[in-house]
Write an enzyme that holds these catalytic residues in place. Structure first.
Site, PDB file in Angstrom:
ATOM      1  CB  SER A 200       3.906  -3.976  -8.632  1.00 17.71           C
ATOM      2  OG  SER A 200       4.718  -5.090  -8.336  1.00 17.71           O
ATOM      3  CG  HIS A 201       6.121  -3.950  -4.735  1.00 11.46           C
ATOM      4  ND1 HIS A 201       6.417  -3.861  -6.069  1.00 11.46           N
ATOM      5  CD2 HIS A 201       6.915  -3.042  -4.115  1.00 11.46           C
ATOM      6  CE1 HIS A 201       7.360  -2.948  -6.251  1.00 11.46           C
ATOM      7  NE2 HIS A 201       7.674  -2.434  -5.075  1.00 11.46           N
TER       8      HIS A 201
ATOM      9  CG  ASP B 276       3.878  -8.887  -5.933  1.00 10.58           C
ATOM     10  OD1 ASP B 276       3.476  -9.901  -6.534  1.00 10.58           O
ATOM     11  OD2 ASP B 276       4.298  -7.881  -6.529  1.00 10.58           O
TER      12      ASP B 276
ATOM     13  CG  ASP C 206       1.736  -7.480  -9.967  1.00 10.21           C
ATOM     14  OD1 ASP C 206       2.477  -7.651  -8.985  1.00 10.21           O
ATOM     15  OD2 ASP C 206       2.176  -7.246 -11.101  1.00 10.21           O
TER      16      ASP C 206
ATOM     17  CG  ASP D 260       5.195  -9.164 -10.449  1.00 10.80           C
ATOM     18  OD1 ASP D 260       5.124  -8.941  -9.223  1.00 10.80           O
ATOM     19  OD2 ASP D 260       5.479  -8.280 -11.282  1.00 10.80           O
ATOM     20  NE  ARG D 261       8.233  -6.915  -6.782  1.00 10.15           N
ATOM     21  CZ  ARG D 261       9.032  -5.933  -6.426  1.00 10.15           C
ATOM     22  NH1 ARG D 261       9.596  -5.932  -5.237  1.00 10.15           N
ATOM     23  NH2 ARG D 261       9.275  -4.935  -7.247  1.00 10.15           N
TER      24      ARG D 261
ATOM     25  CE  LYS E  71       8.613  -8.462 -11.079  1.00 10.18           C
ATOM     26  NZ  LYS E  71       9.640  -7.474 -10.792  1.00 10.18           N
TER      27      LYS E  71
END
Length: 543
Positions: free
Chosen positions: A113-114, A277, A279, A281-282, A376
Site C-alpha cells: 500500500s502506502h 498512494d 497501490d 487506493d488512497r 477504495k
C-alpha cells in the site's frame, strides 16, 4: 515441466489482516517464506482450483520476482487461468474491477500500500476474494493457522513467463494472459463520469495537477487525464512507476505530499490538485488555498454525487469508518438515506455494498470509493471531484464554503504516534479504558461527555461481531475524541488519536483547524497521559 512438492517448515510470524501481509523485503526474500503463505492460501481456498486468478502489484521492489513465484505456485495448484497486469502492474481498485469483470475466483495483489519501497523497504501480499473485495477476517485467520502447520508447498518447474508481452502464454496446464493494466479500468471510469464535460472543462482553461508519486497510478492517470481527456502533459507528475517510488513515501497526506499543499497556496495554483498512494487506493484532494479533509471529501462528494452520470439514480446510503468525522452523517440526514458507521477496514464496506445498502463510502485515512468496486479507489475520487467541478462550474473552495454554510463544518485531525513500544501504546489504551465508565456527565474540553465506550459492530450481512475497535469519548454532536492502535506499519505500534469538533456558527467556519481543535488536543493528552506514558511531546504525523 514438472510439479514438485517442496518440504518446508512454517514461519510463525505470517499473520495477516484483511489488508494483507506486510513485512520488510528481506523477510519476503527468505527461502520458502512467500511460497509458504501462497500455499496456505491455495490450501485454504480450494475453490480457486480450476478457476481464474488475477495477479498484479504496485511495482515496488521485489514485485516482478514475486509474480514469477506466485504464477509457478498457482499453476502447480490447479489454477486454470492467470490474468496478470502488463509489467506486473495493477492498481488495487483496477484489480478489484478486473476480478469482477472477468468473474475470477479471486486475486493476489502484491503491495504494501502506502508503505515505503526499495531493497530496505516493505513488501506485501493480500488475497481478494471473488467479487473483488478483501478476504474476511475469518479466512485470514484460517490461513494464518494453516501457515503454522504447513510442511510442503507445490511449485511448477518452468521457465519464467514474459510479463511484459500482452497476450496468452502457457505455464504447464495453466493459461497465462497478460493484459493492459489500464484498459478495463478506464472503460469503467467512462461509464461513471461525463468525459465530454470534463474535456470541455479542461478546454475552457481549467487546470489539474495529479501526483502519482512514482507509484502504480502513473500509467492510469497518464492514459485517462492526458490521452483521453486532453489535459496537458504536465498535469501528471511523477508518472513513471519506480521500484523505490523515487525514494519518496507514497502516502498522500499533508506530511508526505507537502509540496502539493505548498502548490495549492501559490498565486497561480491549479483548480484541482490531487495525489494517490503506492497501490492507488488512497487519495488527497486540494483546491486553491484549501485542503479538503477525507471526511469532508466523502460528505461533499455524497452531496453532489447525483450530478454524475453513473449515479443519477441517487444515493442509497452512505458508510464511513467510526474514526472518520461525522460530516457525512449530516448529508445522509438531508438526503433521507441511512448512514452506516463501521469499524476501520474496507471489508465492512464491501458487505454493505454487496447488500446494496450504500452507494458511497469512505474513511479518514484518505480512502473513498463507491459501489463501482470493492476497494477504495484514489483515481475515482479525483475524477469524481473533477466532474463535480465541471458540472457545477464552481471551484473547490466554493463547493466547500457552500457545503459548510449549509451543513456546518467538522474540524478534524488525526495525531499519529508511530513506532511506539507495544507496552507504551497499550498503557495509553488501558488507562483510558479504565476511565470510560466514569466519563459520561463529566466535562471534556469544557463540553459534557454524553457517551464513552469501546466501539463494537454487528455486521448484519454476515452475522460477525467486531469488538475492540477503538475507544470513543463523545460530547453529543459538538465534539469527539477517538483512540485506536493501528497495525499498518511493519515495526512497533502506532497510536492514533482522532479529534473532531463540529461548528455551525457561520462566523466560525474558517477557523484555523489547529486552533479549533486545541482544547480537545489538550484534554485528550491530559486524560490519556500520552506525553507521560510515551515520552512524545508531539505526534509524529498530524493529518
Amino acid at each position: 515441466m514438472a510439479i514438485r512438492d517442496i518440504q518446508t517448515k512454517p514461519y510463525l510470524d505470517q499473520k495477516a489482516g484483511t489488508a494483507g501481509l506486510r513485512k520488510k523485503v528481506a523477510v519476503f526474500q527468505q527461502p520458502h517464506y512467500l511460497e509458504n503463505y501462497l500455499q496456505s492460501i491455495f490450501d485454504c481456498v480450494p475453490e480457486l482450483r480450476g478457476g481464474t486468478l488475477v495477479i498484479g502489484g504496485d511495482g515496488r521492489y521485489h514485485n516482478r520476482a514475486a509474480i514469477q513465484t506466485t504464477a509457478a505456485i498457482a499453476a502447480a495448484n490447479g489454477i486454470a487461468r492467470l490474468i496478470i497486469g502488463q509489467g506486473g502492474l495493477l492498481s488495487t481498485p483496477a484489480a478489484s474491477n478486473l476480478i469482477r469483470v472477468r468473474q475470477a475466483a479471486g486475486g493476489l495483489l502484491l503491495t504494501a500500500s502506502h508503505n515505503p519501497a526499495g531493497p530496505d523497504g516493505d513488501f506485501g501480499l493480500k488475497f481478494n476474494v471473488a467479487g473483488g473485495g478483501q478476504a474476511s477476517e475469518g479466512l485470514t485467520a484460517r490461513i494464518f493457522e494453516y501457515s503454522k502447520m504447513i510442511a510442503r508447498y507445490r511449485v511448477l518447474d518452468a521457465a519464467p513467463i514474459d510479463i511484459d508481452r500482452r497476450g496468452e502464454q502457457t505455464l504447464g496446464d495453466c493459461v497465462v494472459e497478460i493484459v493492459d493494466s489500464v484498459d478495463d479500468y478506464a472503460r469503467l471510469m467512462q461509464q461513471l463520469f461525463d468525459f465530454d464535460r470534463l474535456r470541455d472543462w479542461l478546454k475552457r482553461g481549467a487546470r489539474l495537477r495529479f501526483d502519482a508519486m512514482h507509484a502504480v497510478t502513473g500509467p492510469y492517470a497518464q492514459r485517462i487525464f492526458v490521452e483521453m481527456l486532453g489535459a496537458p502533459g504536465n498535469s501528471v507528475m511523477n508518472a513513471v512507476p519506480l521500484e523505490d517510488f523515487g525514494g519518496g513515501h507514497p502516502d498522500p497526506n499533508l506530511i508526505y505530499a507537502k509540496h502539493l499543499a505548498d502548490l495549492a497556496y501559490q498565486d497561480d495554483a491549479p483548480d484541482l490538485i490531487a495525489a494517490s498512494d503506492g497501490d492507488g487506493d488512497r487519495n488527497m484532494i486540494l483546491g486553491r488555498g484549501l485542503f479538503v479533509s477525507p471526511g469532508d471529501s466523502l460528505a461533499m462528494l455524497a452531496a453532489n454525487l447525483q450530478r454524475l452520470p453513473g449515479y443519477r439514480d441517487g444515493v442509497r446510503g452512505i458508510a464511513r469508518s467510526m474514526p472518520t468525522c461525522r460530516a457525512a452523517d449530516q448529508v445522509a440526514k438531508a438526503l433521507h438515506v441511512p448512514l452506516y458507521e463501521t469499524p476501520t477496514g474496507w471489508k465492512f464496506f464491501c458487505n454493505l455494498l454487496d447488500a446494496g445498502d450504500v452507494t458511497i463510502c469512505g474513511e479518514e485515512s484518505f480512502g473513498t470509493s463507491s459501489s463501482h468496486a470493492r476497494e477504495k479507489d484514489g483515481l475515482w475520487a479525483v475524477l469524481a471531484w473533477a466532474n463535480v467541478l465541471a458540472a457545477t462550474g464552481k471551484s473547490v473552495r466554493e463547493i466547500a464554503d457552500q457545503h459548510w454554510l449549509h451543513f456546518g463544518r467538522h474540524y478534524f485531525a488525526r495525531h499519529d504516534y508511530e513506532e511506539l513500544a507495544a507496552p507504551q501504546a497499550e498503557a495509553v489504551m488501558q488507562g483510558v479504558s479504565s476511565e470510560l465508565a466514569t466519563l459520561p456527565g463529566r466535562s471534556f474540553a469544557e463540553l459534557p461527555v454524553t457517551l464513552a465506550d469501546e466501539f463494537s459492530y454487528h455486521d448484519k450481512t454476515d452475522g460477525s461481531i467486531a469488538t475492540a475497535q477503538g475507544l470513543r469519548i463523545v460530547c453529543g454532536d459538538d465534539a469527539r475524541a477517538v483512540l485506536r492502535l493501528s497495525g499498518t506499519g511493519t515495526k512497533g505500534a502506532t497510536l492514533r488519536v482522532y479529534l473532531e469538533r463540529y461548528q455551525r456558527d457561520a462566523g466560525r467556519l474558517h477557523w484555523d483547524p489547529a486552533e479549533a481543535l486545541a482544547p480537545l488536543t489538550k484534554a485528550i493528552d491530559e486524560l490519556a497521559r500520552i506525553s507521560e506514558l510515551t515520552g512524545r511531546r508531539t505526534p509524529d504525523v498530524i493529518t
